[in-house]
Motif scaffolding. Structure first.
Motif, PDB file in Angstrom:
ATOM      1  N   ASN A 149       8.591  -2.663   0.607  1.00 12.46           N
ATOM      2  CA  ASN A 149       9.807  -2.612  -0.204  1.00 12.46           C
ATOM      3  C   ASN A 149      10.044  -1.188  -0.716  1.00 12.46           C
ATOM      4  O   ASN A 149       9.222  -0.298  -0.498  1.00 12.46           O
ATOM      5  CB  ASN A 149       9.784  -3.658  -1.330  1.00 12.46           C
ATOM      6  N   ALA A 150      11.189  -0.963  -1.349  1.00 17.40           N
ATOM      7  CA  ALA A 150      11.627   0.403  -1.674  1.00 17.40           C
ATOM      8  C   ALA A 150      11.613   1.245  -0.403  1.00 17.40           C
ATOM      9  O   ALA A 150      11.144   2.388  -0.381  1.00 17.40           O
ATOM     10  CB  ALA A 150      10.763   1.035  -2.757  1.00 17.40           C
ATOM     11  N   GLY A 151      12.128   0.655   0.671  1.00 16.05           N
ATOM     12  CA  GLY A 151      12.055   1.292   1.987  1.00 16.05           C
ATOM     13  C   GLY A 151      12.727   2.645   2.065  1.00 16.05           C
ATOM     14  O   GLY A 151      12.324   3.491   2.859  1.00 16.05           O
ATOM     15  N   ALA A 212       4.368 -11.964   8.476  1.00 15.61           N
ATOM     16  CA  ALA A 212       3.783 -10.628   8.654  1.00 15.61           C
ATOM     17  C   ALA A 212       2.316 -10.620   8.270  1.00 15.61           C
ATOM     18  O   ALA A 212       1.843 -11.476   7.515  1.00 15.61           O
ATOM     19  CB  ALA A 212       4.548  -9.617   7.816  1.00 15.61           C
ATOM     20  N   GLU A 213       1.597  -9.639   8.799  1.00 16.60           N
ATOM     21  CA  GLU A 213       0.174  -9.496   8.457  1.00 16.60           C
ATOM     22  C   GLU A 213      -0.022  -8.922   7.062  1.00 16.60           C
ATOM     23  O   GLU A 213      -0.993  -9.248   6.376  1.00 16.60           O
ATOM     24  CB  GLU A 213      -0.534  -8.582   9.469  1.00 16.60           C
ATOM     25  N   ALA A 214       0.887  -8.025   6.647  1.00 10.60           N
ATOM     26  CA  ALA A 214       0.655  -7.312   5.382  1.00 10.60           C
ATOM     27  C   ALA A 214       1.970  -6.824   4.801  1.00 10.60           C
ATOM     28  O   ALA A 214       3.003  -6.770   5.482  1.00 10.60           O
ATOM     29  CB  ALA A 214      -0.294  -6.137   5.606  1.00 10.60           C
ATOM     30  N   ALA A 215       1.909  -6.471   3.528  1.00 12.96           N
ATOM     31  CA  ALA A 215       3.078  -5.921   2.834  1.00 12.96           C
ATOM     32  C   ALA A 215       2.607  -4.884   1.827  1.00 12.96           C
ATOM     33  O   ALA A 215       1.479  -4.947   1.323  1.00 12.96           O
ATOM     34  CB  ALA A 215       3.861  -7.022   2.134  1.00 12.96           C
ATOM     35  N   VAL A 216       3.478  -3.934   1.533  1.00 16.99           N
ATOM     36  CA  VAL A 216       3.215  -2.918   0.516  1.00 16.99           C
ATOM     37  C   VAL A 216       4.277  -3.048  -0.565  1.00 16.99           C
ATOM     38  O   VAL A 216       5.481  -3.021  -0.279  1.00 16.99           O
ATOM     39  CB  VAL A 216       3.239  -1.491   1.117  1.00 16.99           C
ATOM     40  N   THR A 222       9.472  -9.235  -9.703  1.00 17.39           N
ATOM     41  CA  THR A 222       9.788 -10.278  -8.730  1.00 17.39           C
ATOM     42  C   THR A 222       9.913  -9.722  -7.320  1.00 17.39           C
ATOM     43  O   THR A 222       9.683 -10.441  -6.343  1.00 17.39           O
ATOM     44  CB  THR A 222      11.086 -11.001  -9.111  1.00 17.39           C
ATOM     45  N   ASP A 223      10.266  -8.419  -7.193  1.00 13.45           N
ATOM     46  CA  ASP A 223      10.348  -7.808  -5.856  1.00 13.45           C
ATOM     47  C   ASP A 223       8.993  -7.830  -5.175  1.00 13.45           C
ATOM     48  O   ASP A 223       8.898  -8.058  -3.970  1.00 13.45           O
ATOM     49  CB  ASP A 223      10.851  -6.365  -5.957  1.00 13.45           C
ATOM     50  N   GLY A 224       7.943  -7.580  -5.951  1.00 17.75           N
ATOM     51  CA  GLY A 224       6.605  -7.640  -5.381  1.00 17.75           C
ATOM     52  C   GLY A 224       6.162  -9.069  -5.127  1.00 17.75           C
ATOM     53  O   GLY A 224       5.603  -9.379  -4.076  1.00 17.75           O
ATOM     54  N   GLU A 225       6.444  -9.926  -6.086  1.00 17.46           N
ATOM     55  CA  GLU A 225       5.995 -11.315  -5.975  1.00 17.46           C
ATOM     56  C   GLU A 225       6.559 -12.018  -4.742  1.00 17.46           C
ATOM     57  O   GLU A 225       5.857 -12.806  -4.099  1.00 17.46           O
ATOM     58  CB  GLU A 225       6.389 -12.075  -7.240  1.00 17.46           C
ATOM     59  N   GLN A 226       7.811 -11.712  -4.383  1.00 18.73           N
ATOM     60  CA  GLN A 226       8.414 -12.432  -3.256  1.00 18.73           C
ATOM     61  C   GLN A 226       7.818 -12.032  -1.908  1.00 18.73           C
ATOM     62  O   GLN A 226       8.010 -12.732  -0.911  1.00 18.73           O
ATOM     63  CB  GLN A 226       9.934 -12.218  -3.244  1.00 18.73           C
ATOM     64  N   LEU A 227       7.069 -10.950  -1.866  1.00 18.44           N
ATOM     65  CA  LEU A 227       6.421 -10.552  -0.615  1.00 18.44           C
ATOM     66  C   LEU A 227       5.363 -11.559  -0.187  1.00 18.44           C
ATOM     67  O   LEU A 227       5.094 -11.715   1.005  1.00 18.44           O
ATOM     68  CB  LEU A 227       5.779  -9.164  -0.762  1.00 18.44           C
ATOM     69  N   VAL A 228       4.755 -12.238  -1.152  1.00 16.53           N
ATOM     70  CA  VAL A 228       3.670 -13.181  -0.851  1.00 16.53           C
ATOM     71  C   VAL A 228       4.144 -14.268   0.106  1.00 16.53           C
ATOM     72  O   VAL A 228       3.425 -14.656   1.039  1.00 16.53           O
ATOM     73  CB  VAL A 228       3.122 -13.789  -2.164  1.00 16.53           C
ATOM     74  N   PRO A 233      -1.261 -16.732   6.287  1.00 17.76           N
ATOM     75  CA  PRO A 233      -2.507 -17.002   5.573  1.00 17.76           C
ATOM     76  C   PRO A 233      -3.498 -15.869   5.835  1.00 17.76           C
ATOM     77  O   PRO A 233      -3.608 -15.369   6.957  1.00 17.76           O
ATOM     78  CB  PRO A 233      -2.988 -18.326   6.183  1.00 17.76           C
ATOM     79  N   ASN A 234      -4.186 -15.457   4.789  1.00 19.39           N
ATOM     80  CA  ASN A 234      -5.111 -14.315   4.829  1.00 19.39           C
ATOM     81  C   ASN A 234      -4.396 -12.982   4.996  1.00 19.39           C
ATOM     82  O   ASN A 234      -5.041 -11.972   5.295  1.00 19.39           O
ATOM     83  CB  ASN A 234      -6.178 -14.489   5.915  1.00 19.39           C
ATOM     84  N   GLY A 235      -3.067 -12.991   4.818  1.00 27.35           N
ATOM     85  CA  GLY A 235      -2.342 -11.730   4.771  1.00 27.35           C
ATOM     86  C   GLY A 235      -2.665 -10.983   3.478  1.00 27.35           C
ATOM     87  O   GLY A 235      -3.258 -11.534   2.543  1.00 27.35           O
ATOM     88  N   THR A 236      -2.255  -9.717   3.427  1.00 28.21           N
ATOM     89  CA  THR A 236      -2.607  -8.859   2.292  1.00 28.21           C
ATOM     90  C   THR A 236      -1.378  -8.138   1.755  1.00 28.21           C
ATOM     91  O   THR A 236      -0.611  -7.548   2.514  1.00 28.21           O
ATOM     92  CB  THR A 236      -3.649  -7.806   2.704  1.00 28.21           C
ATOM     93  N   VAL A 237      -1.219  -8.186   0.432  1.00 29.69           N
ATOM     94  CA  VAL A 237      -0.240  -7.351  -0.255  1.00 29.69           C
ATOM     95  C   VAL A 237      -0.991  -6.192  -0.897  1.00 29.69           C
ATOM     96  O   VAL A 237      -1.967  -6.406  -1.626  1.00 29.69           O
ATOM     97  CB  VAL A 237       0.523  -8.124  -1.351  1.00 29.69           C
TER      98      VAL A 237
END
Length: 327
Positions: A149-151, A212-216, A222-228, A233-237
């Motif tokens: 996010n904040a691309g 997706a495998e991962a997110a930054v 809430t912008d961060g929370e919605q990435l989950v 499963p077993n992905g990483t933020v």
């Protein structure tokens, strides 16, 4: 000799708490050198602590500024005189919003002559953070998908370029279309305007239902929370910033999801890594910059250190490009 320094004694709005003072310049001690600063970019990570988002990490009074480039003007016992006049990044010592920064010689990075001051001043916070997250923390490889996010931010553009270098897929999230074309040019495979599209549905469509495998997360809240909800499963933020000033409720939003959240703070990596690894990472990043494969943000405006309030206002006004504090 006296030198100017920007300090704050309490947390608050930069316009209210930052003040310029003079300090005595103490000659460098054994193994130390003194760097006369030339240029310092204004990053969100410089301003967020001033407002008090990380009170447990910030000891008052404090000097802002985590990166910049300057010239070695004095060396202490045990440091070769050949360092005098060298252009360096002074790291892991005093912060940079001041005329003269002292640090240990082993904590400086010599800047190659073919990297200009504007690029050199930005070589630390965003490029090293993005590089480490992709290669060391997440170990992304060809075919993996990363959401950022904040691309349209400076670090978002770095992630896009690294995705092209390593071959993983970068989905950039933005709040408008100003940076869409540039993000595609830099390497993003998709750009989602979150004000117009439903994020979870669009991610499912782009990943053919695989997520997706991962997110930054650079924003928090809430912008961060919605990435989950966009991860396997077993992905990483990876949480790297709080542009919103709001800490996500990670424990709540990850409950029952098998998604992991890791906080990445560059200072911790710097404190733990070996000298050899430190030098290797900077060498790899600088070689990409020299080859034109990794390009720093354009400069939107420059201000003298004495005009720090105007500089911060410009940096937070949405101006295109980085704002630099000079001399």
């Amino acid at each position: 000799m006296k030198a100017r320094v920007i300090r704050y004694y309490r947390f608050g709005e930069p316009g209210e708490v930052l003040c310029m003072e003079e300090k005595d310049v103490i000659p460098p001690g054994p193994g130390e050198l003194a760097v006369r600063m030339y240029a310092r970019p204004i990053n969100p990570s410089d301003i967020i602590p001033v407002r008090g988002a990380y009170p447990h990490r910030t000891q008052l009074p404090a000097v802002p500024g985590f990166e910049g480039v300057g010239i070695v003007e004095a060396v202490g016992p045990g440091v070769s005189n050949q360092m005098l006049g060298r252009r360096v990044l002074p790291l892991k010592g005093e912060n940079t919003w001041q005329d003269v920064v002292k640090t240990m010689e082993r904590h400086t990075i010599i800047v190659p002559n073919d990297i200009d001051d504007q690029s050199a001043s930005q070589l630390y916070i965003n490029p090293i953070t993005a590089w480490l997250i992709c290669t060391e923390v997440l170990k992304l490889t060809y075919g993996d998908t990363l959401i950022v996010n904040a691309g349209g931010s400076a670090i978002g553009r770095i992630f896009a370029q690294i995705s092209k270098i390593y071959g993983f897929k970068l989905i950039a999230l933005t709040r408008d279309d100003r940076h869409t074309a540039e993000l595609y040019r830099l390497g993003a495979v998709s750009v989602i305007n979150t004000t117009r599209e439903l994020l979870q549905e669009r991610i499912a469509e782009l990943t053919e239902g695989c997520s997706a495998e991962a997110a930054v997360d650079c924003i928090g809240g809430t912008d961060g929370e919605q990435l989950v909800s966009c991860l396997k499963p077993n992905g990483t933020v990876i949480s790297v910033g709080l542009l919103s000033g709001i800490t996500p409720l990670w424990h709540e939003v990850t409950r029952g999801t098998q998604v992991h959240v890791k906080l990445f703070w560059l200072k911790h990596w710097v404190e733990r890594c070996s000298q050899q690894r430190w030098e290797q990472v900077f060498h790899e990043v600088m070689e990409l910059v020299r080859a034109g494969r990794l390009v720093m943000a354009n400069i939107g405006a420059t201000y003298e250190l004495t005009n720090v309030q105007q500089a911060i206002a410009a940096a937070e006004s949405g101006i295109e490009g980085k704002v630099l504090l000079l001399q």
